[in-house]
Write a protein that holds these residues in place. Structure first.
Motif, PDB file in Angstrom:
ATOM      1  N   VAL A 133      50.019  82.634  96.476  1.00  0.00           N
ATOM      2  CA  VAL A 133      50.864  83.807  96.206  1.00  0.00           C
ATOM      3  C   VAL A 133      50.716  84.242  94.749  1.00  0.00           C
ATOM      4  O   VAL A 133      50.661  85.440  94.439  1.00  0.00           O
ATOM      5  N   GLN A 134      50.637  83.271  93.851  1.00  0.00           N
ATOM      6  CA  GLN A 134      50.472  83.583  92.427  1.00  0.00           C
ATOM      7  C   GLN A 134      49.179  84.352  92.177  1.00  0.00           C
ATOM      8  O   GLN A 134      49.158  85.317  91.399  1.00  0.00           O
ATOM      9  N   GLU A 135      48.102  83.985  92.848  1.00  0.00           N
ATOM     10  CA  GLU A 135      46.831  84.675  92.647  1.00  0.00           C
ATOM     11  C   GLU A 135      46.894  86.125  93.112  1.00  0.00           C
ATOM     12  O   GLU A 135      46.215  86.995  92.560  1.00  0.00           O
ATOM     13  N   LEU A 136      47.710  86.415  94.134  1.00  0.00           N
ATOM     14  CA  LEU A 136      47.810  87.784  94.652  1.00  0.00           C
ATOM     15  C   LEU A 136      48.429  88.746  93.648  1.00  0.00           C
ATOM     16  O   LEU A 136      48.299  89.961  93.800  1.00  0.00           O
ATOM     17  N   LEU A 137      49.095  88.225  92.618  1.00  0.00           N
ATOM     18  CA  LEU A 137      49.654  89.094  91.585  1.00  0.00           C
ATOM     19  C   LEU A 137      48.567  89.881  90.853  1.00  0.00           C
ATOM     20  O   LEU A 137      48.822  90.956  90.317  1.00  0.00           O
ATOM     21  N   ALA A 138      47.354  89.343  90.841  1.00  0.00           N
ATOM     22  CA  ALA A 138      46.249  90.003  90.135  1.00  0.00           C
ATOM     23  C   ALA A 138      45.399  90.872  91.052  1.00  0.00           C
ATOM     24  O   ALA A 138      44.404  91.451  90.589  1.00  0.00           O
ATOM     25  N   GLU A 139      45.783  91.026  92.317  1.00  0.00           N
ATOM     26  CA  GLU A 139      44.915  91.727  93.258  1.00  0.00           C
ATOM     27  C   GLU A 139      44.662  93.188  92.890  1.00  0.00           C
ATOM     28  O   GLU A 139      43.508  93.641  92.914  1.00  0.00           O
ATOM     29  N   PRO A 140      45.674  94.000  92.541  1.00  0.00           N
ATOM     30  CA  PRO A 140      45.372  95.377  92.133  1.00  0.00           C
ATOM     31  C   PRO A 140      44.436  95.436  90.931  1.00  0.00           C
ATOM     32  O   PRO A 140      43.554  96.309  90.853  1.00  0.00           O
ATOM     33  N   LEU A 141      44.599  94.502  90.003  1.00  0.00           N
ATOM     34  CA  LEU A 141      43.738  94.476  88.817  1.00  0.00           C
ATOM     35  C   LEU A 141      42.318  94.071  89.191  1.00  0.00           C
ATOM     36  O   LEU A 141      41.349  94.609  88.640  1.00  0.00           O
ATOM     37  N   TRP A 142      42.176  93.149  90.124  1.00  0.00           N
ATOM     38  CA  TRP A 142      40.842  92.725  90.554  1.00  0.00           C
ATOM     39  C   TRP A 142      40.088  93.889  91.191  1.00  0.00           C
ATOM     40  O   TRP A 142      38.903  94.095  90.907  1.00  0.00           O
ATOM     41  N   VAL A 143      40.758  94.642  92.061  1.00  0.00           N
ATOM     42  CA  VAL A 143      40.097  95.766  92.724  1.00  0.00           C
ATOM     43  C   VAL A 143      39.728  96.840  91.704  1.00  0.00           C
ATOM     44  O   VAL A 143      38.636  97.426  91.771  1.00  0.00           O
ATOM     45  N   LEU A 144      40.619  97.113  90.759  1.00  0.00           N
ATOM     46  CA  LEU A 144      40.285  98.063  89.694  1.00  0.00           C
ATOM     47  C   LEU A 144      39.046  97.616  88.929  1.00  0.00           C
ATOM     48  O   LEU A 144      38.148  98.429  88.642  1.00  0.00           O
ATOM     49  N   ALA A 145      38.988  96.344  88.593  1.00  0.00           N
ATOM     50  CA  ALA A 145      37.846  95.831  87.837  1.00  0.00           C
ATOM     51  C   ALA A 145      36.557  95.917  88.641  1.00  0.00           C
ATOM     52  O   ALA A 145      35.504  96.298  88.119  1.00  0.00           O
ATOM     53  N   PHE A 203      43.934  94.188  80.939  1.00  0.00           N
ATOM     54  CA  PHE A 203      44.338  95.566  81.251  1.00  0.00           C
ATOM     55  C   PHE A 203      45.455  96.041  80.339  1.00  0.00           C
ATOM     56  O   PHE A 203      45.561  97.249  80.063  1.00  0.00           O
ATOM     57  N   ILE A 204      46.307  95.151  79.857  1.00  0.00           N
ATOM     58  CA  ILE A 204      47.329  95.560  78.885  1.00  0.00           C
ATOM     59  C   ILE A 204      46.666  96.082  77.609  1.00  0.00           C
ATOM     60  O   ILE A 204      47.095  97.078  77.015  1.00  0.00           O
ATOM     61  N   ARG A 205      45.591  95.419  77.189  1.00  0.00           N
ATOM     62  CA  ARG A 205      44.874  95.855  75.985  1.00  0.00           C
ATOM     63  C   ARG A 205      43.998  97.073  76.261  1.00  0.00           C
ATOM     64  O   ARG A 205      43.792  97.913  75.382  1.00  0.00           O
ATOM     65  N   PHE A 206      43.459  97.168  77.492  1.00  0.00           N
ATOM     66  CA  PHE A 206      42.485  98.215  77.801  1.00  0.00           C
ATOM     67  C   PHE A 206      43.150  99.571  78.028  1.00  0.00           C
ATOM     68  O   PHE A 206      42.671 100.596  77.537  1.00  0.00           O
ATOM     69  N   LEU A 207      44.245  99.603  78.785  1.00  0.00           N
ATOM     70  CA  LEU A 207      44.873 100.870  79.139  1.00  0.00           C
ATOM     71  C   LEU A 207      45.400 101.579  77.887  1.00  0.00           C
ATOM     72  O   LEU A 207      46.070 100.984  77.042  1.00  0.00           O
ATOM     73  N   GLY A 208      45.091 102.841  77.795  1.00  0.00           N
ATOM     74  CA  GLY A 208      45.498 103.630  76.649  1.00  0.00           C
ATOM     75  C   GLY A 208      44.597 103.523  75.445  1.00  0.00           C
ATOM     76  O   GLY A 208      44.819 104.200  74.434  1.00  0.00           O
ATOM     77  N   SER A 209      43.552 102.713  75.537  1.00  0.00           N
ATOM     78  CA  SER A 209      42.635 102.545  74.408  1.00  0.00           C
ATOM     79  C   SER A 209      41.588 103.661  74.403  1.00  0.00           C
ATOM     80  O   SER A 209      41.434 104.410  75.379  1.00  0.00           O
ATOM     81  N   GLN A 210      40.844 103.759  73.307  1.00  0.00           N
ATOM     82  CA  GLN A 210      39.776 104.748  73.208  1.00  0.00           C
ATOM     83  C   GLN A 210      38.657 104.447  74.209  1.00  0.00           C
ATOM     84  O   GLN A 210      38.034 105.364  74.748  1.00  0.00           O
ATOM     85  N   GLU A 211      38.408 103.168  74.442  1.00  0.00           N
ATOM     86  CA  GLU A 211      37.379 102.796  75.411  1.00  0.00           C
ATOM     87  C   GLU A 211      37.730 103.307  76.802  1.00  0.00           C
ATOM     88  O   GLU A 211      36.875 103.824  77.524  1.00  0.00           O
ATOM     89  N   ALA A 212      39.014 103.184  77.194  1.00  0.00           N
ATOM     90  CA  ALA A 212      39.445 103.672  78.504  1.00  0.00           C
ATOM     91  C   ALA A 212      39.295 105.183  78.594  1.00  0.00           C
ATOM     92  O   ALA A 212      38.854 105.722  79.621  1.00  0.00           O
ATOM     93  N   ALA A 213      39.665 105.895  77.527  1.00  0.00           N
ATOM     94  CA  ALA A 213      39.530 107.354  77.524  1.00  0.00           C
ATOM     95  C   ALA A 213      38.070 107.768  77.596  1.00  0.00           C
ATOM     96  O   ALA A 213      37.707 108.733  78.285  1.00  0.00           O
ATOM     97  N   LYS A 214      37.209 107.044  76.894  1.00  0.00           N
ATOM     98  CA  LYS A 214      35.785 107.358  76.895  1.00  0.00           C
ATOM     99  C   LYS A 214      35.180 107.191  78.282  1.00  0.00           C
ATOM    100  O   LYS A 214      34.323 107.971  78.701  1.00  0.00           O
ATOM    101  N   LYS A 215      35.621 106.159  79.011  1.00  0.00           N
ATOM    102  CA  LYS A 215      35.106 105.901  80.351  1.00  0.00           C
ATOM    103  C   LYS A 215      35.756 106.766  81.427  1.00  0.00           C
ATOM    104  O   LYS A 215      35.336 106.738  82.578  1.00  0.00           O
ATOM    105  N   GLY A 216      36.783 107.535  81.047  1.00  0.00           N
ATOM    106  CA  GLY A 216      37.479 108.355  82.031  1.00  0.00           C
ATOM    107  C   GLY A 216      38.257 107.533  83.028  1.00  0.00           C
ATOM    108  O   GLY A 216      38.332 107.872  84.219  1.00  0.00           O
TER     109      GLY A 216
END
Length: 541
Positions: A133-145, A203-216
């Motif tokens: 169950v603990q591993e499923l907490l990362a499932e949306p992030l895994w699919v995004l990645a 993802f906490i560090r990535f979201l809202g960063s310049q790298e995220a904006a550059k990648k769309g």
């Protein structure tokens, strides 16, 4: 993103996944060899068969259908990531329901091990379910990645998690061996916890960063990772939800086929816990190459085929350039896994006894261990071909075809369970492998017929990848005879000097096979160099 870019990213993902799986298998290989010296084979049997089955069943049934549907669906332009995230969060309550059900079954319906030999079974069942169950907490992030090809994130996250798990296991086995199953439960909780932590921090560090904006990147803040309703949109995309339901019915059957022997061992008690431990060790040793080469290729190129091909449409109604690339990649993948599988089958026969004797001593090399590993070496060839053919078929099938295939999977699952039970009573652990071979052969036949129909109206014939060159077949046949004779003459009771001679004979034969591949399989060599070797690909991009 162009088709060539998708192929490049899928190839990079496959390359890193292979390296990651190599590290995992080597660490697990060394960890098992180490723990064999400290714990009983009965405890290993309970951990590696029963408790691991609980965990794998929980996470597979909770997330596999969502992964396949969402990774396939978001390749188009008509799906909102907001709705995809909402759909993916359903894996968590589904996982809690499966955990509650499976814990009840594992505690009250299955045979409980002797507490003197295998202590703390009840708490271990609960903790393994909690780790799932603990591993499923990362499932949306895994699919995004995965969808955005964040290949290094998966490598780093799973590497750190595996290192932490192995470190804790070693420390507890050495200094607190009396803890029994608590050792492996705690280590597994640490593993899944590290996975979730790594994905969350990234993802906490990535979201809202310049790298995220550059990648769309489609999400802009951490709150977008949580479920919520967007204005003017349904909570979930019902097309993806229906596709998920189709894959869910299929995943239930696929799990039975994938872990069928463990279900038979767990529910029908055809082998003792000690024999289960020996079988599982041999199974892990035999499947090392399958897991760290074939599985990453299947996972990565499923994404490629799903993005390049339009699900449910025939060849003529799709972009011919995309179909041509998909056909060429499929042919090369089939040739690659076929060659690797044939090499494993040929050399596995003559070196199974030696490998088990070095790995676990007489505990593994005496009795049925060598025969199990020889049979598994042949089974690896079928695993290799099936993985590639099914990853293409599942990416190309329409929803109706997926539903129809579920009926085929149901028939295969029932026949597999019956064959496993009957053949195990007749041949022991070898019966599991024979049943797997029969079912895998039928699955391959179905996939080959589908691929043949899919390309029959076109100029491409990707199934030619299953036809190795005559020179390669000759080299493999000679190697099989020479290594078998070498085992009879030099191995394995006459000391290490003759064992080394036997190993040298195998190395010389393997070199001859590689030379045959280099001389005759030029298209395959070019594909491996340009698509599956990151350093070479960067140099020639």
């Amino acid at each position: 993103m162009s088709t060539q870019d998708v192929l490049k990213n899928a190839s990079t993902l496959a390359s890193y996944n292979v390296l990651l799986q190599v590290m995992f298998r080597v660490l697990t290989f060394l960890l098992n060899a180490f723990t064999l010296r400290f714990v009983s084979k009965e405890l290993i049997g309970v951990v590696n068969v029963r408790l691991t089955l609980l965990y794998s069943t929980l996470v597979f049934l909770s997330r596999e259908a969502f992964r396949r549907a969402c990774l396939s669906g978001v390749s188009g332009t008509n799906h909102s990531w907001r709705q995809v995230i909402n759909l993916l969060w359903l894996t968590l309550p589904l996982g809690v329901l499966w955990a509650a059900l499976l814990v009840c079954v594992w505690l009250w319906l299955l045979e409980v091990p002797d507490p003197l030999t295998v202590p703390y079974y009840g708490p271990a069942v609960v903790l393994f379910a909690l780790s799932g169950v603990q591993e499923l907490l990362a499932e949306p992030l895994w699919v995004l990645a995965q969808a955005h090809m964040f290949v290094r994130l998966k490598v780093v996250a799973e590497s750190l998690a595996m290192i932490a798990k192995c470190s804790m296991t070693v420390v507890l086995v050495v200094f607190a061996c009396e803890w029994g199953l608590y050792i492996f439960s705690a280590a597994h909780l640490v593993y899944t916890g590290f996975l979730v932590l790594c994905y969350a921090v990234y993802f906490i560090r990535f979201l809202g960063s310049q790298e995220a904006a550059k990648k769309g990147f489609p999400l802009h803040r951490v709150g977008d990772l949580l479920p919520c309703r967007a204005d003017g949109e349904p909570l979930v995309d019902w097309t993806l939800a229906r596709l998920t339901w189709s894959f869910f019915k299929q995943s239930f059957l696929k799990q039975i086929l994938t872990e069928g022997e463990r279900y038979v061992m767990t529910f029908l008690n055809v082998l003792s816990f000690g024999d289960q431990g020996v079988y599982d060790i041999v199974n892990n040793l035999g499947s090392m190459v399958a897991r760290f080469i074939f599985l990453p290729i299947e996972e990565s190129f499923y994404i490629f085929f799903a993005k390049v091909l339009e699900r449910g449409r025939d060849v003529k109604s799709q972009k011919q350039e995309d179909v041509a690339i998909a056909a060429e990649v499929l042919e090369c993948l089939l040739k690659l896994v076929l060659v690797v599988g044939l090499i494993i089958s040929v050399f596995g026969y003559a070196y199974s006894y030696l490998a088990l004797d070095i790995y676990g001593g007489s505990l593994l090399s005496s009795g049925a261990g060598p025969t199990l590993l020889r049979c598994y070496s042949c089974y690896v060839l079928l695993l290799a071909v099936n993985g590639v053919t099914e990853c293409f078929v599942f990416a190309a099938m329409s929803q109706k075809e997926v539903d129809r295939y579920n009926l085929v999977m149901l028939a295969l699952s029932l026949s597999f369970l019956f064959l496993s039970y009957m053949l195990t009573w007749w041949a022991g652990g070898v019966g599991f492998i024979l049943a797997n071979c029969l079912n895998m052969g039928l699955r391959i036949l179905h996939s080959l017929l589908y691929i043949r129909r899919y390309f029959q109206s076109s100029q491409w014939k990707p199934l030619r990848g299953l036809l190795p060159s005559p020179l390669l077949l000759l080299a493999l046949a000679v190697s099989a005879v020479v290594t078998a004779l070498s085992e009879g003459v030099f191995c394995c009771d006459s000391g290490w000097l003759l064992r080394l001679v036997h190993i040298a004979v195998g190395a010389a034969c393997l070199l001859g096979v590689f030379v045959a591949v280099l001389l005759t399989e030029t298209q395959l060599i070019q594909f491996v160099r340009t698509q599956l070797m990151p350093q070479y690909r960067k140099k020639h991009t």
